[in-house]
Write an enzyme that holds these catalytic residues in place. Sequence first.
Site, PDB file in Angstrom:
ATOM      1  N   ASN A  22       2.314 -36.194  27.379  1.00 39.52           N
ATOM      2  CA  ASN A  22       1.270 -35.686  28.531  1.00 39.52           C
ATOM      3  C   ASN A  22       0.868 -34.716  28.289  1.00 39.52           C
ATOM      4  O   ASN A  22       1.779 -33.620  27.801  1.00 39.52           O
ATOM      5  CB  ASN A  22       2.476 -35.554  30.143  1.00 39.52           C
ATOM      6  CG  ASN A  22       3.000 -36.867  30.326  1.00 39.52           C
ATOM      7  OD1 ASN A  22       2.641 -38.268  29.906  1.00 39.52           O
ATOM      8  ND2 ASN A  22       4.123 -36.973  31.318  1.00 39.52           N
ATOM      9  N   HIS A  64      10.239 -40.746  37.140  1.00 37.83           N
ATOM     10  CA  HIS A  64       9.612 -39.462  37.335  1.00 37.83           C
ATOM     11  C   HIS A  64       9.578 -38.641  38.538  1.00 37.83           C
ATOM     12  O   HIS A  64       8.991 -38.462  39.448  1.00 37.83           O
ATOM     13  CB  HIS A  64       8.481 -39.992  37.169  1.00 37.83           C
ATOM     14  CG  HIS A  64       6.886 -39.979  36.845  1.00 37.83           C
ATOM     15  ND1 HIS A  64       6.083 -40.007  36.524  1.00 37.83           N
ATOM     16  CD2 HIS A  64       6.177 -38.569  37.364  1.00 37.83           C
ATOM     17  CE1 HIS A  64       5.347 -38.822  36.520  1.00 37.83           C
ATOM     18  NE2 HIS A  64       5.730 -37.832  36.942  1.00 37.83           N
ATOM     19  N   GLU A 122      -0.684 -39.311  30.455  1.00 42.49           N
ATOM     20  CA  GLU A 122      -1.423 -38.467  30.866  1.00 42.49           C
ATOM     21  C   GLU A 122      -2.012 -37.362  30.448  1.00 42.49           C
ATOM     22  O   GLU A 122      -1.769 -36.912  29.672  1.00 42.49           O
ATOM     23  CB  GLU A 122      -0.083 -38.181  31.784  1.00 42.49           C
ATOM     24  CG  GLU A 122       1.001 -38.390  32.321  1.00 42.49           C
ATOM     25  CD  GLU A 122       1.461 -38.244  33.554  1.00 42.49           C
ATOM     26  OE1 GLU A 122       1.628 -37.106  34.477  1.00 42.49           O
ATOM     27  OE2 GLU A 122       2.663 -38.680  34.105  1.00 42.49           O
ATOM     28  N   TYR A 182      -2.488 -31.777  29.385  1.00 40.51           N
ATOM     29  CA  TYR A 182      -3.573 -31.331  30.478  1.00 40.51           C
ATOM     30  C   TYR A 182      -4.358 -30.421  29.991  1.00 40.51           C
ATOM     31  O   TYR A 182      -5.983 -29.926  29.824  1.00 40.51           O
ATOM     32  CB  TYR A 182      -3.182 -30.696  31.801  1.00 40.51           C
ATOM     33  CG  TYR A 182      -2.126 -31.909  32.461  1.00 40.51           C
ATOM     34  CD1 TYR A 182      -3.091 -32.739  33.185  1.00 40.51           C
ATOM     35  CD2 TYR A 182      -0.547 -32.491  32.445  1.00 40.51           C
ATOM     36  CE1 TYR A 182      -2.510 -34.312  33.708  1.00 40.51           C
ATOM     37  CE2 TYR A 182      -0.729 -34.148  32.919  1.00 40.51           C
ATOM     38  CZ  TYR A 182      -1.949 -34.568  33.103  1.00 40.51           C
ATOM     39  OH  TYR A 182      -0.821 -35.936  34.227  1.00 40.51           O
TER      40      TYR A 182
HETATM   41  S1  NCW Z   1       2.813 -30.910  37.928  1.00 46.19           S
HETATM   42  C1  NCW Z   1       2.734 -32.125  36.906  1.00 46.19           C
HETATM   43  N1  NCW Z   1       2.337 -32.620  36.630  1.00 46.19           N
HETATM   44  C2  NCW Z   1       0.965 -33.303  37.457  1.00 46.19           C
HETATM   45  C3  NCW Z   1       1.372 -34.698  37.855  1.00 46.19           C
HETATM   46  O1  NCW Z   1       1.169 -35.321  39.391  1.00 46.19           O
HETATM   47  C4  NCW Z   1       2.248 -35.428  37.803  1.00 46.19           C
HETATM   48  O2  NCW Z   1       3.511 -36.582  38.156  1.00 46.19           O
HETATM   49  C5  NCW Z   1       2.926 -35.238  36.183  1.00 46.19           C
HETATM   50  O3  NCW Z   1       3.858 -35.164  35.226  1.00 46.19           O
HETATM   51  C6  NCW Z   1       0.169 -33.975  36.401  1.00 46.19           C
HETATM   52  O4  NCW Z   1       0.796 -34.041  35.355  1.00 46.19           O
HETATM   53  C7  NCW Z   1       2.685 -33.731  35.746  1.00 46.19           C
HETATM   54  N2  NCW Z   1       3.184 -30.909  35.334  1.00 46.19           N
HETATM   55  C8  NCW Z   1       3.951 -29.708  36.034  1.00 46.19           C
HETATM   56  C9  NCW Z   1       2.656 -29.326  34.845  1.00 46.19           C
HETATM   57  C10 NCW Z   1       3.276 -27.704  35.294  1.00 46.19           C
HETATM   58  C11 NCW Z   1       2.821 -26.956  34.734  1.00 46.19           C
HETATM   59  C12 NCW Z   1       3.113 -25.021  35.237  1.00 46.19           C
HETATM   60  C13 NCW Z   1       3.328 -24.026  34.127  1.00 46.19           C
HETATM   61  C14 NCW Z   1       4.126 -23.253  34.801  1.00 46.19           C
HETATM   62  C15 NCW Z   1       3.291 -21.879  33.665  1.00 46.19           C
END
Ligand code: NCW
Length: 476
Positions: free
Chosen positions: A312, A126, A378, A314
């Site tokens: 994962n 990770h 996630e 969001y």
């Molecule tokens: S930053 C990110 N995340 C967060 C992090 O805490 C975790 O470790 C990751 O697995 C929550 O879940 C993931 N993901 C990055 C998404 C970035 C999206 C950027 C888009 C830009 C246009």
Amino acid sequence: MSATTTTKLPKDFIWGFATASFQIEGATDVDGRGKSIWDDFSKIPGKTLDGRDGDVATDSYNRWREDLDLLTQYGVKSYRFSLSWSRIIPLGGRNDPVNEAGIKFYSDLIDALLERGITPFVTLYHWDLPQALHDRYLGWLNKEEIVQDYVRYARVCFERFGDRVKHWLTMNEPWCISILGYGRGVFAPGRSSDRLRSTEGDSSREPWIAGHSVILAHAYAAKAYREEFKEKQGGQIGITLNGDWAMPYDDSPANIEAAQHALDVAIGWFADPIYLGSYPAFMKQMLGDRLPEFTPEELAVVKGSSEFYGMNTYTTNLCKAGGDDEFQGHVEYTFTRPDGTQLGEQAHCAWLQDYAPGFRDLLNYLYKRYRKPIYVTENGFAVKDENTMPLEQALKDDARVHYYAGVTDALLNAVNEDGVDVRAYFGWSLLDNFEWADGYVTRFGVTYVDYDTQKRYPKDSGKFLSKWFKEHIPES
Ligand code: NCW
């Protein structure tokens, strides 16, 4: 919310919370741990929003028993966490020594989980690459070296923990590793040809090379597991990809096509070779010879290398054709509909709004395209300004409860009405933690962490999920 309380999930449905080593452990220089690429990167001025690093995080290296108490309190069936490669092999490489103190830390954690009846889901990688591997050969940019080193690391983990761990995730979010680390330069190791971010790197090529190495490392580790461990240990191995639902901005053909291009780059880049056996045609067309090619032998190892789909997700992006951003497939993302309204509640971070229907659509898309059981590894929400509100207010995290109420309902409908084979759901995250480039400003936890005292306080969202899964998974 249309689901009735009589509608349930299957009785063996798994649920829990997820974390990652560098985001929670702290204790970066104890018990023989080597440096990871995030150790120094997070200390470079300007790399994290609040200028803070991961040296302490939520101090879970010392407080892990307290964290397990929280898991027990929430009544989870499972806990997803990651192993720190540099705790286990401090210098990372295939000829470097194994650190028994690192092995013991995770071994004790795994034993304690099992004693509590909590099933470990273990992520091998990770984002916290051993610094030594970056210094030696630029980490993910050197396919030959990194694949061998990663496979050896994975083998050590299978050997030492595989008697007790039956659910392995090779990689977390390859798109983020490749694009944010080697393209945009906002994550370690911070490579990008954009001089504002870094003076090193070639963002026109490096992300695609890094992604290619990640796929191969995953595939060869999965091969090693299947050939040497699976039969005896009886576990499963797969990969976890990030990917948000892509919705056309309107019904113009160009924007409908743009949404598919967005999915091709965000998801298909990794999922297509792994589940279907080739990079998406659109990526080949977009990148030409900048997209590395697999040899036939490699492809035979890559195709079919993940036993399930680790998802994962969001949010949902409205997609408009245009722009020069290859990392999004020349697609512009927005949350503002043509009529000017917002898709949903805005989170603390710019890239996330609450839109549950997209969660159901994404599950359907992935199941139809890749035909694998899905583990949602996630999913979560960061409440706006939670970092500056009084504690009492932060604990009443209505916006996060709304988010989770929406996705759990969408999950139920995807399983029961659409027939999608979803087997697990993990909320991100058990705790507020070190949110990478956001430092400690953005909080994703269902448990509030007071960073001055390291005290943990369950939020309403944690209680909501606990009750919801209790009500929706029949007792066996
Ligand atoms: S930053 C990110 N995340 C967060 C992090 O805490 C975790 O470790 C990751 O697995 C929550 O879940 C993931 N993901 C990055 C998404 C970035 C999206 C950027 C888009 C830009 C246009």
